[in-house]
Scaffold this active site. Structure first.
Site, PDB file in Angstrom:
ATOM      1  N   LYS A  73     -39.681  77.392 -60.340  1.00  0.00           N
ATOM      2  CA  LYS A  73     -39.039  76.752 -59.297  1.00  0.00           C
ATOM      3  C   LYS A  73     -38.503  75.236 -59.450  1.00  0.00           C
ATOM      4  O   LYS A  73     -37.753  74.625 -58.934  1.00  0.00           O
ATOM      5  CB  LYS A  73     -39.801  76.845 -58.225  1.00  0.00           C
ATOM      6  CG  LYS A  73     -39.781  78.289 -57.345  1.00  0.00           C
ATOM      7  CD  LYS A  73     -40.927  78.013 -56.095  1.00  0.00           C
ATOM      8  CE  LYS A  73     -40.858  79.587 -55.558  1.00  0.00           C
ATOM      9  NZ  LYS A  73     -41.698  79.695 -54.271  1.00  0.00           N
ATOM     10  N   ASP A 109     -38.085  78.021 -48.738  1.00  0.00           N
ATOM     11  CA  ASP A 109     -39.690  78.020 -48.505  1.00  0.00           C
ATOM     12  C   ASP A 109     -39.829  77.151 -47.536  1.00  0.00           C
ATOM     13  O   ASP A 109     -41.011  77.648 -46.588  1.00  0.00           O
ATOM     14  CB  ASP A 109     -40.521  77.939 -49.909  1.00  0.00           C
ATOM     15  CG  ASP A 109     -40.482  78.857 -50.793  1.00  0.00           C
ATOM     16  OD1 ASP A 109     -40.178  79.998 -50.501  1.00  0.00           O
ATOM     17  OD2 ASP A 109     -40.694  78.463 -51.955  1.00  0.00           O
TER      18      ASP A 109
HETATM   19  N1  LIG Z   1     -45.386  83.395 -48.487  1.00  0.00           N
HETATM   20  C1  LIG Z   1     -44.532  82.891 -49.150  1.00  0.00           C
HETATM   21  O1  LIG Z   1     -43.192  83.237 -48.839  1.00  0.00           O
HETATM   22  C2  LIG Z   1     -44.837  82.228 -50.288  1.00  0.00           C
HETATM   23  C3  LIG Z   1     -43.857  81.269 -50.899  1.00  0.00           C
HETATM   24  C4  LIG Z   1     -44.223  80.345 -51.929  1.00  0.00           C
HETATM   25  C5  LIG Z   1     -45.722  80.675 -52.509  1.00  0.00           C
HETATM   26  N2  LIG Z   1     -46.283  81.411 -52.130  1.00  0.00           N
HETATM   27  C6  LIG Z   1     -48.010  81.525 -52.349  1.00  0.00           C
HETATM   28  O2  LIG Z   1     -48.247  80.148 -52.439  1.00  0.00           O
HETATM   29  C7  LIG Z   1     -49.530  79.999 -53.116  1.00  0.00           C
HETATM   30  C8  LIG Z   1     -49.386  79.036 -54.329  1.00  0.00           C
HETATM   31  O3  LIG Z   1     -47.828  78.852 -54.993  1.00  0.00           O
HETATM   32  P1  LIG Z   1     -47.759  77.875 -55.860  1.00  0.00           P
HETATM   33  O4  LIG Z   1     -46.110  77.947 -56.327  1.00  0.00           O
HETATM   34  O5  LIG Z   1     -47.831  76.342 -55.239  1.00  0.00           O
HETATM   35  O6  LIG Z   1     -48.476  77.777 -57.043  1.00  0.00           O
HETATM   36  P2  LIG Z   1     -49.117  76.796 -57.869  1.00  0.00           P
HETATM   37  O7  LIG Z   1     -48.229  75.632 -58.383  1.00  0.00           O
HETATM   38  O8  LIG Z   1     -49.642  77.321 -59.375  1.00  0.00           O
HETATM   39  O9  LIG Z   1     -50.571  76.012 -57.365  1.00  0.00           O
HETATM   40  C9  LIG Z   1     -51.314  76.747 -57.006  1.00  0.00           C
HETATM   41  C10 LIG Z   1     -52.633  75.898 -56.270  1.00  0.00           C
HETATM   42  O10 LIG Z   1     -53.673  76.654 -55.914  1.00  0.00           O
HETATM   43  C11 LIG Z   1     -54.781  76.062 -56.203  1.00  0.00           C
HETATM   44  N3  LIG Z   1     -55.727  77.001 -56.406  1.00  0.00           N
HETATM   45  C12 LIG Z   1     -55.855  78.052 -57.490  1.00  0.00           C
HETATM   46  N4  LIG Z   1     -56.901  78.822 -57.452  1.00  0.00           N
HETATM   47  C13 LIG Z   1     -57.728  78.107 -56.625  1.00  0.00           C
HETATM   48  C14 LIG Z   1     -58.970  78.427 -56.338  1.00  0.00           C
HETATM   49  N5  LIG Z   1     -59.787  79.600 -56.729  1.00  0.00           N
HETATM   50  N6  LIG Z   1     -59.565  77.775 -55.195  1.00  0.00           N
HETATM   51  C15 LIG Z   1     -58.899  76.672 -54.804  1.00  0.00           C
HETATM   52  N7  LIG Z   1     -57.706  76.207 -55.113  1.00  0.00           N
HETATM   53  C16 LIG Z   1     -57.166  77.159 -55.879  1.00  0.00           C
HETATM   54  C17 LIG Z   1     -54.345  75.226 -57.587  1.00  0.00           C
HETATM   55  O11 LIG Z   1     -55.413  74.064 -57.576  1.00  0.00           O
HETATM   56  P3  LIG Z   1     -55.520  72.925 -58.671  1.00  0.00           P
HETATM   57  O12 LIG Z   1     -54.355  71.746 -58.482  1.00  0.00           O
HETATM   58  O13 LIG Z   1     -56.763  72.548 -58.609  1.00  0.00           O
HETATM   59  O14 LIG Z   1     -55.164  73.642 -59.919  1.00  0.00           O
HETATM   60  C18 LIG Z   1     -53.256  74.590 -57.142  1.00  0.00           C
HETATM   61  O15 LIG Z   1     -53.118  73.581 -56.129  1.00  0.00           O
HETATM   62  C19 LIG Z   1     -49.263  81.427 -54.173  1.00  0.00           C
HETATM   63  O16 LIG Z   1     -50.069  82.306 -53.735  1.00  0.00           O
HETATM   64  C20 LIG Z   1     -47.779  81.934 -53.785  1.00  0.00           C
HETATM   65  O17 LIG Z   1     -48.066  83.317 -54.037  1.00  0.00           O
HETATM   66  C21 LIG Z   1     -46.221  82.324 -50.830  1.00  0.00           C
END
Ligand SMILES: NC(=O)c1ccc[n+]([C@@H]2O[C@H](COP(=O)([O-])OP(=O)(O)OC[C@H]3O[C@@H](n4cnc5c(N)ncnc54)[C@H](OP(=O)(O)O)[C@@H]3O)[C@@H](O)[C@H]2O)c1
Length: 288
Positions: A73, A109
């Site tokens: 992205k 999003d």
């Molecule tokens: N529903 C939808 O349409 C939609 C759309 C977009 C994304 N999503 C979902 O949103 C989520 C995040 O996506 P992203 O693209 O932002 O991912 P990303 O860039 O990998 O960021 C992940 C975030 O989650 C935190 N994290 C991971 N494991 C954790 C844990 N065990 N405890 C606490 N915090 C934790 C990370 O913290 P750190 O900074 O400390 O590493 C980071 O801030 C995913 O599950 C994705 O599937 C859903």
């Protein structure tokens, strides 16, 4: 609608790595059928090293565009000819629209979350307090959606520095919103109208949660916990939120709305969100 002989059917893609378990193909195929438009949607696994070539390959007749998911992205931005305001502000593109050899990047999003929150009954009172968990691309999209609706946002993340970087990006003098970054123990739980989980905690693991339930106990009854995670359908965060007297929704509504907005950008067709939810087997019970 049929096409003149020899005209290729319009095509759209998902570029992600991994891509095999994406729910996007079933949503977009249902949308093409509902709109009676010819068209195909294919999820392709594109490793980071192949991203530039895959994006360049969209500049051919018949291609509508593509969706992007992890890990592409942010990396796609410099490969495009123009960006929407949302894509620029969030710093991430989840939808590429192709027209006449030009590629335009958008971020659906952010408005997808906005529409899903409204569907979940969130009232968008001006100046309401919202806590966003996480500090990746999804959290940036969430903050953009929330401040566009004049909400005050506190970002809470496992790594506080990443939350502080988001807050620093959105310090705007005389704005109708505020964005702060705080450790969980200092966040304003007692005044929160909404908690959004934009972290990946809980994804595919029903025992994982981004938040100690003790914090949920401090949130006023009736507030909404919106978990962007949608697998499992009821995450531990949602379960504990409901046990604390809060409303809770998973991320399927956001997934459906971001797809609806991408499909509209590609085709001009305004397919109802229920078509996308039905394709996910996720139509809320209250809608029958
Ligand atoms: N529903 C939808 O349409 C939609 C759309 C977009 C994304 N999503 C979902 O949103 C989520 C995040 O996506 P992203 O693209 O932002 O991912 P990303 O860039 O990998 O960021 C992940 C975030 O989650 C935190 N994290 C991971 N494991 C954790 C844990 N065990 N405890 C606490 N915090 C934790 C990370 O913290 P750190 O900074 O400390 O590493 C980071 O801030 C995913 O599950 C994705 O599937 C859903």
């Amino acid at each position: 609608m049929s096409l003149p002989d020899g005209t290729p059917a319009p095509r759209a893609f998902l570029f992600a790595d991994p891509a095999a378990h994406s729910l996007s193909p079933q949503m977009h195929r249902a949308a093409f059928a509902h709109a009676a438009l010819p068209g195909t949607y294919e999820a392709r696994r594109v490793p980071p090293a192949d991203l530039a070539a895959a994006v360049a390959g969209l500049r051919v007749p018949g291609v509508l565009g593509a969706n992007l998911s992890l890990p592409h992205k942010e990396a796609t931005l410099p490969l495009l000819d123009s960006l929407s305001g949302a894509a620029q502000a969030v710093g991430a593109v989840n939808t590429i629209v192709h027209r006449g050899g030009q590629l335009h990047g958008d971020n659906t999003d952010s408005p997808g979350l906005r529409d899903a929150l409204s569907d979940a009954g969130y009232s968008w009172e001006q100046g309401a307090e919202v806590i966003v968990l996480g500090a990746g691309g999804a959290a940036r999209a969430a903050v953009h959606a929330l401040i566009s609706g004049e909400q005050n946002v506190t970002v809470v993340n496992r790594t506080l520095e990443r939350a502080q970087a988001i807050a620093a990006d959105w310090q705007v003098p005389d704005a109708d919103f505020q964005v702060a970054a705080l450790p969980a123990h200092a966040a304003p739980w007692e005044s929160a109208a909404l908690v959004v989980n934009a972290s990946s905690a809980g994804l595919n693991d029903p025992d994982q949660t981004p938040l100690d339930a003790a914090f949920l106990a401090r949130v006023p009854a009736g507030a909404l916990v919106y978990d962007m995670v949608y697998k499992p359908a009821e995450t531990r965060l949602m379960r504990e939120a409901r046990a604390a007297g809060l409303n809770a929704e998973n991320g399927l509504g956001m997934l459906a709305h971001q797809a609806r907005l991408a499909f509209r950008a590609w085709t001009g067709a305004d397919v109802p969100v229920e078509v996308f939810l039905d394709a996910l087997n996720a139509r809320p019970a209250r809608e029958g």
